[in-house]
Design an enzyme around this catalytic site. Structure first.
Site, PDB file in Angstrom:
ATOM      1  N   GLY A   1       0.824  -1.195   0.000  1.00 58.53           N
ATOM      2  CA  GLY A   1       0.000   0.000   0.000  1.00 58.53           C
ATOM      3  C   GLY A   1       0.863   1.252   0.000  1.00 58.53           C
TER       4      GLY A   1
ATOM      5  N   GLN B   1     -12.469  -9.084   6.260  1.00 58.53           N
ATOM      6  CA  GLN B   1     -12.436  -8.325   4.995  1.00 58.53           C
ATOM      7  C   GLN B   1     -11.150  -8.522   4.203  1.00 58.53           C
ATOM      8  OE1 GLN B   1     -14.136  -4.086   5.967  1.00 58.53           O
ATOM      9  NE2 GLN B   1     -13.537  -5.091   7.846  1.00 58.53           N
TER      10      GLN B   1
ATOM     11  N   ASP C   1      -8.201  -0.836   0.957  1.00 61.22           N
ATOM     12  CA  ASP C   1      -8.662   0.545   1.183  1.00 61.22           C
ATOM     13  C   ASP C   1      -8.812   1.357  -0.108  1.00 61.22           C
ATOM     14  OD1 ASP C   1      -8.544  -0.074   3.851  1.00 61.22           O
ATOM     15  OD2 ASP C   1      -6.629   0.919   4.211  1.00 61.22           O
TER      16      ASP C   1
HETATM   17  O1  F6P Z   1      -4.249  -0.942   5.194  1.00 62.61           O
HETATM   18  C1  F6P Z   1      -5.272  -1.855   5.116  1.00 62.61           C
HETATM   19  C2  F6P Z   1      -5.959  -2.032   6.428  1.00 62.61           C
HETATM   20  O2  F6P Z   1      -6.732  -3.144   6.252  1.00 62.61           O
HETATM   21  C3  F6P Z   1      -6.772  -0.860   6.967  1.00 62.61           C
HETATM   22  O3  F6P Z   1      -8.031  -0.710   6.403  1.00 62.61           O
HETATM   23  C4  F6P Z   1      -6.829  -1.172   8.439  1.00 62.61           C
HETATM   24  O4  F6P Z   1      -7.080  -0.022   9.182  1.00 62.61           O
HETATM   25  C5  F6P Z   1      -5.472  -1.700   8.688  1.00 62.61           C
HETATM   26  O5  F6P Z   1      -5.062  -2.308   7.484  1.00 62.61           O
HETATM   27  C6  F6P Z   1      -5.335  -2.675   9.819  1.00 62.61           C
HETATM   28  O6  F6P Z   1      -3.995  -3.055   9.885  1.00 62.61           O
HETATM   29  P1  F6P Z   1      -3.282  -4.099  10.814  1.00 62.61           P
HETATM   30  O7  F6P Z   1      -3.151  -5.357  10.016  1.00 62.61           O
HETATM   31  O8  F6P Z   1      -1.942  -3.528  11.057  1.00 62.61           O
HETATM   32  O9  F6P Z   1      -4.103  -4.271  12.037  1.00 62.61           O
END
Ligand code: F6P
Length: 363
Positions: free
Chosen positions: A117, A289, A142
């Protein structure tokens, strides 16, 4: 093998949060690079951490065969950000970046392909400034990367989010309840907006539009008065009330810690009950998701971006990120967006679409 290639050996890694389609993209890059151009491929484990620790191995065709439909990433991932100091000084940055440069050399890489990302591509760009050859691929559920019209992962997550909303509909109806569902998206509301429209959300709240609980309450009460016995509220995890939008980051953190509520869905459910007196329940969909098999559309996008990255490798066009541009696959220069992510513009047609079918956007 059909063509000549400038790149003889390249490394490939996946970094940041995973998403459906990563394996399809790895397969796309590797198949084209190996079959068409005869390149040697070095798979790096767990994102940039693997490059710091030199956790890498040569990938053979059997490694990238049979993975098109698999969720997750065969390479593993991490949120390691080599350019971010973890202590008070910059000593660890120098050490980590130094290790990356050394291992890149020792592994004999002509280029490093990074699938990720905003953070991953930003790191890629910073490494390019350090003299490494980098090619980026944009992935994230996202859909918030500047320079590409869409990221892979988004379409699959959209289907999962929509399915969850559909399922909540029936239970909301049975119990005459308001159902709040929280989807991912800290700064960008694409997922909540699209899934909300696809699932017929009555209220959709996204980080880009601070919400007013009074307006939401009025909308839900009016729906009830018109004979609708239930409502669906779709909220992005980063949605903010008008009051929160006026706070700085620190104040907001303190305010949220004081309420000790796990996430926005639960806080909003409580606010809605207080405002309307309607029975309200919360669901935070979470990591579901990001899991499971990629949608057909994500497989196609990931494969196309992957093979386009192999073409860039072959031509020695480094320092670029492959991108969807309209109906075409192109590429843009890797850049450091300095916190600039692709958020939903206020005049985006999907906001108008939602409002036109009677959805309240919280303002
Ligand atoms: O960047 C993608 C994402 O899925 C975001 O939508 C979400 O806030 C975040 O990653 C959660 O990340 P982690 O895996 O670090 O908890």
């Amino acid at each position: 093998m059909d063509y000549r290639s400038v790149t003889k050996t390249f490394g490939i890694l996946t970094a940041g949060g995973d998403c459906p389609g990563l394996n399809a993209a790895i397969r796309g890059v590797c198949r084209a690079a190996y079959d068409r151009y005869g390149m040697k491929i070095v798979g790096i484990a767990n994102g940039y951490r693997g490059l710091i620790e030199k956790d890498a191995r040569v990938l053979k065709p059997e490694d990238f065969s049979g993975i098109l439909t698999r969720g997750g990433t065969i390479l593993g991932t991490s949120r390691e950000k080599p350019f971010k100091a973890s202590g008070g000084d910059n000593g660890d940055i120098v050490e980590k970046v130094g290790a990356i440069k050394e291992n890149y050399r020792e592994l004999g890489l002509d280029c490093l392909v990074v699938l990720g990302g905003n953070g991953t591509n930003t790191t890629g760009c910073l490494l390019a400034r350090e003299g490494l050859n980098i090619i980026g691929l944009p992935k994230t559920i996202d859909n918030d990367i500047v320079g590409t019209d869409r990221t892979f992962g988004f379409n699959s997550a959209l289907a999962i989010g929509t399915d969850a909303i559909d399922r909540l509909h029936s239970t909301a109806q049975s119990h005459n309840r308001v159902m709040v569902i929280e989807l991912m998206g800290h700064k960008a509301g694409w997922l909540a907006l699209y899934a909300g429209v696809a699932g017929g959300g009555d209220v959709i709240l996204i980080p880009e539009i601070p919400y007013n609980i009074k307006i939401i309450g009025r909308h839900l009460i009016n729906r009830a008065k018109s004979g609708k016995t239930f409502s669906i509220v779709v909220v992005a995890e980063g949605a903010l009330s008008v009051a929160e939008a006026g706070m700085d980051k620190k104040e907001r953190k303190r305010y949220r810690a004081e309420t000790a509520i796990p996430s926005i869905a639960y806080r909003l459910a409580r606010e809605i009950e207080e405002e309307t007196g309607m029975e309200t329940r919360a669901t935070a969909l979470g990591y579901v998701q990001r899991g499971g098999i990629p949608s057909a559309s994500d497989r196609v996008l990931a494969t196309s971006l992957g093979t386009a990255a192999a073409d860039l490798l072959a031509r020695g066009r480094y320092g670029r990120m492959v991108a969807l541009q309209g109906n075409d696959i192109g590429s843009v220069e890797l850049s450091v967006p300095e916190g600039k992510i692709k958020t939903v513009p206020g005049d985006h047609y999907m906001i108008d679409t939602a409002v036109a079918v009677g959805t309240c956007m919280g303002e």
